[in-house]
Write an enzyme that holds these catalytic residues in place. Structure first.
Site, PDB file in Angstrom:
ATOM      1  N   LYS A  15       0.729  -1.168   0.123  1.00 11.45           N
ATOM      2  CA  LYS A  15      -0.114   0.345  -0.227  1.00 11.45           C
ATOM      3  C   LYS A  15       0.844   1.083  -0.171  1.00 11.45           C
ATOM      4  O   LYS A  15       2.247   1.230  -0.315  1.00 11.45           O
ATOM      5  CB  LYS A  15      -0.835  -0.271   1.135  1.00 11.45           C
ATOM      6  CG  LYS A  15      -2.037  -1.696   1.268  1.00 11.45           C
ATOM      7  CD  LYS A  15      -2.682  -1.137   2.539  1.00 11.45           C
ATOM      8  CE  LYS A  15      -3.650  -2.538   2.198  1.00 11.45           C
ATOM      9  NZ  LYS A  15      -4.824  -1.894   3.399  1.00 11.45           N
ATOM     10  N   TYR A  55     -13.088  -2.381  -3.777  1.00  8.88           N
ATOM     11  CA  TYR A  55     -13.648  -2.729  -2.431  1.00  8.88           C
ATOM     12  C   TYR A  55     -14.944  -2.636  -2.798  1.00  8.88           C
ATOM     13  O   TYR A  55     -15.636  -0.971  -1.569  1.00  8.88           O
ATOM     14  CB  TYR A  55     -12.622  -1.208  -2.159  1.00  8.88           C
ATOM     15  CG  TYR A  55     -11.072  -0.907  -1.681  1.00  8.88           C
ATOM     16  CD1 TYR A  55     -11.208  -1.937   0.127  1.00  8.88           C
ATOM     17  CD2 TYR A  55     -10.590   0.029  -1.870  1.00  8.88           C
ATOM     18  CE1 TYR A  55      -9.675  -2.382  -0.039  1.00  8.88           C
ATOM     19  CE2 TYR A  55      -8.736  -0.508  -1.149  1.00  8.88           C
ATOM     20  CZ  TYR A  55      -8.447  -1.806  -0.814  1.00  8.88           C
ATOM     21  OH  TYR A  55      -7.030  -1.728   0.344  1.00  8.88           O
ATOM     22  N   ASN A 122      -1.791  -0.115   6.764  1.00  9.82           N
ATOM     23  CA  ASN A 122      -0.883  -1.571   7.316  1.00  9.82           C
ATOM     24  C   ASN A 122       0.108  -1.971   6.118  1.00  9.82           C
ATOM     25  O   ASN A 122       0.156  -3.286   6.389  1.00  9.82           O
ATOM     26  CB  ASN A 122      -1.866  -2.230   8.170  1.00  9.82           C
ATOM     27  CG  ASN A 122      -3.055  -2.791   7.174  1.00  9.82           C
ATOM     28  OD1 ASN A 122      -3.281  -2.651   5.642  1.00  9.82           O
ATOM     29  ND2 ASN A 122      -4.190  -3.443   7.586  1.00  9.82           N
ATOM     30  N   HIS A 125      -2.431  -5.695   2.189  1.00 12.47           N
ATOM     31  CA  HIS A 125      -3.094  -6.243   1.463  1.00 12.47           C
ATOM     32  C   HIS A 125      -2.718  -7.635   0.822  1.00 12.47           C
ATOM     33  O   HIS A 125      -1.742  -7.426  -0.380  1.00 12.47           O
ATOM     34  CB  HIS A 125      -4.379  -5.134   0.520  1.00 12.47           C
ATOM     35  CG  HIS A 125      -5.162  -6.047  -0.397  1.00 12.47           C
ATOM     36  ND1 HIS A 125      -5.815  -6.899   0.145  1.00 12.47           N
ATOM     37  CD2 HIS A 125      -5.194  -7.084  -1.134  1.00 12.47           C
ATOM     38  CE1 HIS A 125      -7.176  -7.615  -0.575  1.00 12.47           C
ATOM     39  NE2 HIS A 125      -6.456  -7.732  -1.142  1.00 12.47           N
ATOM     40  N   GLU A 136      -9.181 -10.161  -7.493  1.00 13.15           N
ATOM     41  CA  GLU A 136      -8.890  -9.023  -7.586  1.00 13.15           C
ATOM     42  C   GLU A 136      -7.296  -8.641  -8.521  1.00 13.15           C
ATOM     43  O   GLU A 136      -6.921  -7.807  -8.924  1.00 13.15           O
ATOM     44  CB  GLU A 136      -8.099  -9.405  -6.471  1.00 13.15           C
ATOM     45  CG  GLU A 136      -9.465  -9.064  -5.196  1.00 13.15           C
ATOM     46  CD  GLU A 136      -8.506  -8.945  -3.554  1.00 13.15           C
ATOM     47  OE1 GLU A 136      -9.268  -8.631  -2.556  1.00 13.15           O
ATOM     48  OE2 GLU A 136      -7.256  -9.736  -3.445  1.00 13.15           O
TER      49      GLU A 136
END
Length: 145
Positions: A15, A55, A122, A125, A136
Site C-alpha cells: 500500500k 473495494y 497497515n 493487502h 483482484e
C-alpha cells in the site's frame, strides 16, 4: 498415487504507506524467502475504477471513502504471487490487520504501527480467498486472465 494440485495465486499490494517508506523490497524478500514465486509485479498509481472494483463490497460503509482516499494517496506496488497455500500463507506472513496487535515476525508486526489516521495504514493487502484472488488479479493485472 499422489494427487498434484495446481498452485494457487494471490494478489499482494504494498500500500502507499509501505511503498512511501521504502518497504516494497522487504515485503518481496519475505514473500520469496517463504518460497512463493513472483508471477507479476508493477509499481503504479491506483486508478479510481480499480479501487472502486477492488473495494466494491465496502461501498457505503463509513470507512470506504477514507480507504479509497488513502489507497490513492501515492504509488503502490502490486504483485501476483504463486505457490501451494500462498493465500493463507501470505496472510499469516502479513500478520493481523491492526499493526499494533500484529505479532513480531510478521510484516505488520515488525514494520507497521498506528499512525493515528482515519484509516488503518497497515503496509500490505493480500487476497483472502481463491475467489477474491481471481477477482483482484483481474482488476490489477487484466492481461494475466
Amino acid at each position: 498415487m499422489t494427487e498434484h494440485t495446481q498452485p494457487e495465486r494471490s494478489l499482494v499490494l504494498v500500500k502507499p504507506d509501505g511503498y512511501q517508506r521504502g518497504l516494497t523490497g522487504e515485503v518481496l524478500r519475505r514473500i520469496e524467502a517463504k518460497g512463493y514465486t513472483l508471477v507479476a509485479l508493477a509499481v503504479t498509481d491506483a486508478r479510481p475504477d480499480q479501487l472502486a472494483d477492488h473495494y466494491a463490497e465496502h461501498e457505503g460503509k463509513p470507512f470506504y471513502e477514507p480507504l479509497v482516499e488513502f489507497m490513492s494517496s501515492g504509488r503502490l506496488a502490486a504483485a501476483v504471487i504463486e505457490g501451494h497455500g500462498c493465500i493463507p500463507g501470505f496472510r499469516a506472513l502479513a500478520g493481523a490487520t491492526d499493526p499494533t496487535a500484529a505479532l513480531p515476525g510478521t510484516i505488520r508486526g515488525d514494520l507497521g504501527r498506528d499512525w493515528g489516521g482515519s484509516v488503518q495504514q497497515n503496509i500490505v493487502h493480500g487476497s483472502d480467498s481463491t475467489e477474491s484472488a481471481a477477482r483482484e488479479i483481474d482488476i490489477w493485472f487484466p492481461d494475466l486472465g
